[in-house]
Design an enzyme around this catalytic site. Structure first.
Site, PDB file in Angstrom:
ATOM      1  NE  ARG A   5      -4.294  -4.842  -0.697  1.00 51.52           N
ATOM      2  CZ  ARG A   5      -3.090  -4.342  -0.418  1.00 51.52           C
ATOM      3  NH1 ARG A   5      -2.370  -4.833   0.563  1.00 51.52           N
ATOM      4  NH2 ARG A   5      -2.599  -3.351  -1.140  1.00 51.52           N
ATOM      5  CB  CYS A  19      -2.905   2.000   3.037  1.00 52.91           C
ATOM      6  SG  CYS A  19      -4.239   2.171   1.854  1.00 52.91           S
ATOM      7  CD  GLU A  48      -8.537   2.480  -4.033  1.00 50.43           C
ATOM      8  OE1 GLU A  48      -7.498   1.812  -4.189  1.00 50.43           O
ATOM      9  OE2 GLU A  48      -9.566   1.999  -3.542  1.00 50.43           O
ATOM     10  CG  ASN A  95      -0.541  -0.044  -4.542  1.00 51.43           C
ATOM     11  OD1 ASN A  95       0.456   0.596  -4.297  1.00 51.43           O
ATOM     12  ND2 ASN A  95      -0.973  -1.014  -3.768  1.00 51.43           N
ATOM     13  NE  ARG A 116      -9.323  -2.671   0.209  1.00 50.38           N
ATOM     14  CZ  ARG A 116      -8.292  -2.712  -0.648  1.00 50.38           C
ATOM     15  NH1 ARG A 116      -7.683  -1.598  -0.998  1.00 50.38           N
ATOM     16  NH2 ARG A 116      -7.869  -3.863  -1.121  1.00 50.38           N
ATOM     17  CG  HIS A 134      -3.393  -7.807  -5.260  1.00 48.11           C
ATOM     18  ND1 HIS A 134      -3.981  -7.220  -6.357  1.00 48.11           N
ATOM     19  CD2 HIS A 134      -3.644  -6.988  -4.215  1.00 48.11           C
ATOM     20  CE1 HIS A 134      -4.587  -6.116  -5.966  1.00 48.11           C
ATOM     21  NE2 HIS A 134      -4.405  -5.949  -4.683  1.00 48.11           N
ATOM     22  NE  ARG A 154      -2.575  -2.542  -8.434  1.00 52.29           N
ATOM     23  CZ  ARG A 154      -3.164  -2.497  -7.251  1.00 52.29           C
ATOM     24  NH1 ARG A 154      -4.170  -1.676  -7.039  1.00 52.29           N
ATOM     25  NH2 ARG A 154      -2.771  -3.271  -6.267  1.00 52.29           N
TER      26      ARG A 154
HETATM   27  C1  PEP Z   1      -3.939   0.810  -3.500  1.00 55.78           C
HETATM   28  O1  PEP Z   1      -4.619   0.840  -4.523  1.00 55.78           O
HETATM   29  O2  PEP Z   1      -2.923   1.503  -3.337  1.00 55.78           O
HETATM   30  C2  PEP Z   1      -4.301  -0.095  -2.376  1.00 55.78           C
HETATM   31  C3  PEP Z   1      -3.702  -0.009  -1.224  1.00 55.78           C
HETATM   32  O3  PEP Z   1      -5.252  -1.047  -2.597  1.00 55.78           O
HETATM   33  P1  PEP Z   1      -5.020  -2.380  -3.487  1.00 55.78           P
HETATM   34  O4  PEP Z   1      -3.546  -2.501  -3.733  1.00 55.78           O
HETATM   35  O5  PEP Z   1      -5.576  -3.514  -2.704  1.00 55.78           O
HETATM   36  O6  PEP Z   1      -5.812  -2.086  -4.712  1.00 55.78           O
HETATM   37 MG    MG Z   2      -6.577  -0.071  -4.583  1.00 53.01          MG
END
Ligand code: PEP
Ligand code: MG
Length: 568
Positions: free
Chosen positions: A323, A529, A458, A481, A359, A188, A492
């Site tokens: 977010r 997204c 996701e 992601n 979200r 993040h 990740r």
């Molecule tokens: C994702 O997982 O691609 C996403 C957009 O949400 P975050 O990055 O906040 O987990």
């Molecule tokens: Mg996510």
């Protein structure tokens, strides 16, 4: 001039002073003290302070039952009140004539080891509780707050890594660039760097490791500092702190004390970048339409109100992912319904008629903060996170939904739910939304009848049942992601795995197609997204697969618009 190399997150350049942030929890020094009674009193006072903090956290958590884990705070109080724990620390003070910080830190190490070595999983996990409570006592003793980075002037922030809450507590006006020795492309802090449009390097080859073996153990014995088994590793911390540097995101380089030639060259690039930005601003008000007339919505991702301003400045078509968990991470206690309502209302009013997709809470995994009291988990990314937390803690979920529904009359709201894996979850969400609606009806509180409800796709599970999920919701938004993380079984947030983390993997490409096709067969919208959506070189693939919308960092919108307009 010294040059370091890292992986660049954003093609930007910054020049400024370096500030090195060391997150080594608490730096503990061993001091020899004469007045051991005085030191024991300091420790007792700190323990009492920690207990009263925990008592108020317990009260707040159980009062609002926002999460049904208020008991965790009670358990921490019991540890601190337990004579064998506090007594152990006091004994170290009086028998070794040492300071309270050192004594409580050694107590922590002793008890953590004891619990870690136990067979029983439950007791093993208690080691984390010991760490938590002692950190609270250390914070009371030292007056230092963990995770808070104080900055006096704009700086290039150099650190090993930053947690989401550390990132959030930063004064964004004082950050020129991030340089991390760990970090990962999809963490993040990287996402934040993109949304702030500042350069960021990860996996940079600076040595921020501690000086001595004792340091590595978290204990810096000032008496022995230069002579611990004769081992001393060289680090760069003192060498670079406060020095002028350039972070060049185009090259993935950090220049410390750059020479005249480099400075001149980088200043020229900065000017060029500014001109490029001015040129792109001419695209404001124009459509995202290809030469052959195909239109794609380009929305912005946001995590706070300043991102909303950036989204408007860059002419975003809407907000494709707000977010909302960052509202929770930014505050010291559960945001109340009214507090949330005011934030959502503000966002909706600012965006006017444009769609705003908020979200619901996606807490857990790396998004943690103290007052939530979430249990430590062996595999947090596979743990209690996202919608699971909300469905387990309905009061928390309903509070957010009430705030969202109340705010819905002030703009064009859509609500999106994270980490979905089943139809049952979606059905349960609908029940909760209906309950909230009937509560509001009874109270004569208005809400919009046109709110759209969508889900994040996701998880591989959501992809594979997207044909059924599409019948239950108004839109899909693919979180590439997490989808990459869960499909490839690659954390990740782990720098070492960055080279394996491949969102362009054939498996992901096929999944993207499955999701878009199932959305369209059921006449619902398909969006992306996740970070993949902002890859300018991947845009033709996204259009070819058939996506209707991408949601990306605000600063990237005009560049993507330019590309779309040039495509056939
Ligand atoms: C994702 O997982 O691609 C996403 C957009 O949400 P975050 O990055 O906040 O987990
Ligand atoms: Mg996510």
């Amino acid at each position: 001039m010294n040059i370091y190399t890292g992986t660049s997150i954003n093609n930007e350049i910054a020049i400024g002073k370096i500030f090195v942030y060391i997150n080594d929890d608490f730096k503990i020094e061993k001091r020899h003290v004469k007045d051991t009674d005085g030191e024991i009193k300091r420790l007792k006072d700190a323990i009492n302070k920690a207990i009263s903090e925990l008592e108020s956290l317990y009260e707040r958590a159980s009062d609002k039952t926002s999460l049904d884990n208020a008991d965790i705070f009670n358990a921490h109080i019991m540890i601190l009140k337990d004579d064998s724990f506090a007594g152990f620390a006091m004994n170290i003070i009086s028998s070794e004539n040492v300071n309270a910080e050192y004594a409580i830190n050694n107590t922590k190490i002793h008890f953590m080891e004891m619990f870690t070595n136990m067979e029983d999983e439950y007791f093993k996990n208690r080691a984390f509780d010991i760490k938590d409570v002692t950190d609270r006592v250390l914070s009371a003793l030292t007056g230092k707050k963990k995770n808070k980075i104080e900055l006096d002037e704009p700086v290039i922030l150099v650190a090993e890594n930053l947690t989401p809450s550390e990132t959030l507590l930063l004064d964004k006006n004082k950050i020129l660039a991030f340089v991390l020795t760990n970090g990962s492309i999809n963490s993040h802090s990287s996402i934040l760097a993109k949304s702030m449009n500042i350069p960021a390097l990860i996996g940079t080859d600076i040595n921020l490791k501690s000086n001595t073996i004792n340091d590595i153990n978290g204990i810096n014995d000032v008496n022995d500092v230069n002579d611990v088994n004769g081992i001393k590793c060289i680090n760069d911390i003192n060498d670079i702190n406060g020095k002028i540097a350039v972070v060049d995101g185009f090259e993935g380089k950090l220049y410390i004390e750059p020479d005249e030639i480099i400075l001149k060259e980088k200043n020229r690039r900065i000017e060029e970048n500014k001109k490029e930005m001015e040129r792109l601003l001419n695209l404001k008000g124009k459509g995202n339409i290809t030469k052959s007339g195909r239109k794609i919505d380009v929305y912005a991702n946001a995590m706070n109100l300043s991102d909303i301003d950036l989204a408007l400045f860059n002419d975003a078509g809407g907000i494709g992912l707000f977010r909302s968990e960052f509202i929770f991470l930014e505050s010291n206690d559960y945001p109340t319904e009214d507090e949330q309502f005011l934030i959502y209302k503000d966002i909706l009013e600012k965006m006017g008629e444009k769609e705003v997709i908020i979200r619901t809470l996606d807490l857990g995994a790396d998004k943690q903060t103290d007052y939530l009291g979430l249990d430590e988990e062996e595999n947090p990314a596979l743990g209690l996170r996202g919608i699971r937390i909300c469905l387990k803690n309905k009061k928390l979920f309903k509070t957010q939904l009430r705030a969202l529904l109340r705010a819905s009359v002030f703009g064009n709201l859509s609500i999106m739910y994270p980490m979905i894996i089943s139809i049952e979850e979606v059905k349960e969400i609908k029940e909760v939304v209906n309950e909230v609606k009937s509560e509001l009806d009874k109270e004569n509180i208005k809400y919009s009848e046109n709110i759209k409800h969508g889900i994040m796709v996701e998880t591989p599970a959501a992809v594979m049942i997207s044909d059924e999920l599409a019948k239950e919701v108004d839109f899909f938004s693919v979180g590439t992601n997490d989808l990459t993380q869960y499909t490839l079984a690659i954390d990740r947030g782990n720098t070492k795995l960055d080279k394996f983390y491949n969102p362009y993997h054939e498996a992901i490409l096929r999944m993207l197609k499955i999701v878009a096709d199932n959305a369209h067969k059921n006449n619902i919208r398909a969006a992306i997204c996740g970070e993949l959506g902002s890859d300018i070189d991947f845009l033709d693939k996204i259009l070819e697969i058939g996506y209707d919308e991408i949601s990306i960092a605000p600063g990237k919108i005009l560049k993507i618009r330019e590309k779309i307009r040039s495509m056939k």
